[in-house]
Scaffold this active site. Structure first.
Site, mmCIF file in Angstrom:
data_model
loop_
_atom_site.group_PDB
_atom_site.id
_atom_site.type_symbol
_atom_site.label_atom_id
_atom_site.label_comp_id
_atom_site.label_asym_id
_atom_site.label_seq_id
_atom_site.Cartn_x
_atom_site.Cartn_y
_atom_site.Cartn_z
ATOM 1 N N LYS A 175 0.832 -1.216 0.000
ATOM 2 C CA LYS A 175 0.000 0.000 0.000
ATOM 3 C C LYS A 175 0.863 1.260 0.000
ATOM 4 O O LYS A 175 1.802 1.362 0.772
ATOM 5 C CB LYS A 175 -0.885 0.017 1.252
ATOM 6 C CG LYS A 175 -1.789 -1.194 1.379
ATOM 7 C CD LYS A 175 -2.514 -1.202 2.711
ATOM 8 C CE LYS A 175 -1.579 -1.383 3.877
ATOM 9 N NZ LYS A 175 -2.279 -1.563 5.168
ATOM 10 N N CYS A 211 -6.541 -0.860 8.764
ATOM 11 C CA CYS A 211 -7.470 -1.824 9.378
ATOM 12 C C CYS A 211 -8.746 -1.911 8.530
ATOM 13 O O CYS A 211 -9.236 -3.001 8.203
ATOM 14 C CB CYS A 211 -7.852 -1.387 10.795
ATOM 15 S SG CYS A 211 -6.437 -1.083 11.874
HETATM 16 N N1 ADP Z 1 -4.508 10.699 1.814
HETATM 17 C C1 ADP Z 1 -4.949 9.598 1.183
HETATM 18 N N2 ADP Z 1 -5.776 9.708 0.127
HETATM 19 C C2 ADP Z 1 -6.245 8.632 -0.529
HETATM 20 N N3 ADP Z 1 -5.917 7.375 -0.193
HETATM 21 C C3 ADP Z 1 -5.071 7.186 0.845
HETATM 22 C C4 ADP Z 1 -4.538 8.289 1.591
HETATM 23 N N4 ADP Z 1 -3.739 7.779 2.587
HETATM 24 C C5 ADP Z 1 -3.783 6.444 2.472
HETATM 25 N N5 ADP Z 1 -4.558 6.077 1.413
HETATM 26 C C6 ADP Z 1 -4.900 4.717 0.983
HETATM 27 O O1 ADP Z 1 -5.438 4.063 2.126
HETATM 28 C C7 ADP Z 1 -5.065 2.707 2.130
HETATM 29 C C8 ADP Z 1 -4.277 2.405 3.405
HETATM 30 O O2 ADP Z 1 -2.978 2.774 3.131
HETATM 31 P P1 ADP Z 1 -1.739 3.069 4.057
HETATM 32 O O3 ADP Z 1 -1.908 4.418 4.680
HETATM 33 O O4 ADP Z 1 -0.554 2.874 3.194
HETATM 34 O O5 ADP Z 1 -1.841 1.908 5.149
HETATM 35 P P2 ADP Z 1 -1.765 1.910 6.732
HETATM 36 O O6 ADP Z 1 -3.004 2.547 7.249
HETATM 37 O O7 ADP Z 1 -1.641 0.468 7.035
HETATM 38 O O8 ADP Z 1 -0.536 2.718 7.086
HETATM 39 C C9 ADP Z 1 -4.286 2.497 0.828
HETATM 40 O O9 ADP Z 1 -5.178 2.119 -0.192
HETATM 41 C C10 ADP Z 1 -3.714 3.877 0.544
HETATM 42 O O10 ADP Z 1 -3.392 4.034 -0.829
HETATM 43 C C1 MP5 Z 2 -5.236 -2.162 17.818
HETATM 44 C C2 MP5 Z 2 -4.688 -1.437 16.653
HETATM 45 N N1 MP5 Z 2 -4.448 -2.112 15.517
HETATM 46 C C3 MP5 Z 2 -3.949 -1.464 14.444
HETATM 47 C C4 MP5 Z 2 -3.680 -0.117 14.494
HETATM 48 C C5 MP5 Z 2 -3.073 0.575 13.298
HETATM 49 O O1 MP5 Z 2 -3.938 1.475 12.732
HETATM 50 P P1 MP5 Z 2 -3.672 2.203 11.332
HETATM 51 O O2 MP5 Z 2 -4.577 1.539 10.342
HETATM 52 O O3 MP5 Z 2 -4.017 3.631 11.555
HETATM 53 O O4 MP5 Z 2 -2.232 2.022 10.960
HETATM 54 C C6 MP5 Z 2 -3.949 0.572 15.686
HETATM 55 N N2 MP5 Z 2 -3.729 1.885 15.808
HETATM 56 N N3 MP5 Z 2 -4.456 -0.125 16.751
#
Ligand code: ADP
Ligand code: MP5
Length: 267
Positions: A175, A211
């Site tokens: 991602k 999540c």
């Molecule tokens: N500002 C944003 N605008 C649009 N899509 C987003 C944005 N931030 C994250 N995403 C999307 O949300 C999903 C979760 O991504 P990511 O932030 O990389 O994961 P995590 O929450 O595990 O850190 C992915 O599909 C990513 O491309």
């Molecule tokens: C219990 C638990 N599990 C996962 C996340 C990660 O969250 P995020 O999707 O913002 O990285 C979190 N903050 N708490």
């Protein structure tokens, strides 16, 4: 007719934006019957993690079997799994289940607080990744899994292939939320690479996006959607949830799990 049943195994977020709470809200919105096994109870909110209480691994096992001896499980996802003992219990249990397993390799909260210690991350990579139908790392998690930097899209594509071919995941969705530019994710399903692209939304309300995304994929897979279609629909759901996210809390606000509805919500 009975609904599709989907289980999350994860930690909690009492502020409702991430963890088990985000997963159950997503399951409900997408019309799968949601079930949950708690791994750790986390005192956290939009500003960060205050404290954590891990449940004993024997009790996680009891919860898992309480679900599976009684209820159908059409898909399962895991989130925060804090230590090796829990990972071993979950691995043993997953091997008894005939359903897609979506693994979100949660390591650090959006706030930067660690949720899984470094030594345990190696165990997760060796023991749980090979059990997964799909693993969904963000950029920092991909860097930890592969032990190198991921700076641009080419690195993401190579990483997705490597996570499948070298670490043994069934498929990998890398991602791109942490990169700049468009919000692009790459899926390698063991045969080909697929990309899922959306515009980057100018919002800091991204608490729980990972999540929510993996929960949506699990919900769609519980309903029988094939992997690529489940990811496509999951991406649509998480993008809408970010686009219509809530300015709640003093930190990075939560996403909006109602976002696909056409109703207006009043405060
Ligand atoms: N500002 C944003 N605008 C649009 N899509 C987003 C944005 N931030 C994250 N995403 C999307 O949300 C999903 C979760 O991504 P990511 O932030 O990389 O994961 P995590 O929450 O595990 O850190 C992915 O599909 C990513 O491309
Ligand atoms: C219990 C638990 N599990 C996962 C996340 C990660 O969250 P995020 O999707 O913002 O990285 C979190 N903050 N708490």
């Amino acid at each position: 007719m009975n609904p599709a049943c989907v289980l999350t195994i994860a930690g909690t977020d009492p502020s409702g934006g991430a963890g088990i709470q985000a997963d159950l809200k997503t399951f409900q919105e997408l019309k799968s019957y949601g079930m949950s096994v708690v791994t750790s109870v986390v005192a956290q909110n939009t500003t960060g993690v205050k404290d954590v209480h891990h449940l004993p691994d024997s009790f996680i096992r009891e919860q898992l079997f309480a679900v599976s001896e009684d209820m159908p499980v059409h898909a399962v996802k895991t989130g925060m799994i804090a230590n090796k003992e829990m990972m071993q219990v979950i691995k043993d249990w997953v091997q008894t289940i005939d359903a897609p397993y979506i693994m979100d390799p949660v390591m650090i909260a959006q706030s930067g607080d660690p949720l899984v210690e470094q030594e345990e991350q190696i165990y997760l990579k060796r023991h749980l990744v090979p059990e997964s139908t799909l693993v969904t790392p963000n950029i920092p998690e991909t860097e930890t899994l592969l032990n190198r930097r991921i700076d641009h899209e080419e690195d993401m594509k190579e990483a997705a292939v490597e996570i499948v071919e070298q670490l043994g995941a069934g498929a990998a969705l890398v991602k791109g939320g942490h990169l700049k530019g468009k919000a692009v994710d790459f899926l390698y399903d063991g045969y080909q690479l697929h990309s899922f692209e959306e515009e980057r939304i100018d919002s800091a309300n991204t608490h729980g996006t990972g999540c929510t995304y993996s929960a949506a994929i699990a919900a769609y897979m519980s309903q029988g959607y094939p992997l690529t279609q489940a990811v496509e629909k999951g991406k649509h759901f998480v993008t809408a949830a970010i686009r219509h996210s809530f300015d709640l809390g003093k930190g990075d606000g939560p996403t909006n799990h109602f976002a696909l509805r056409r109703e207006v919500f009043h405060s």
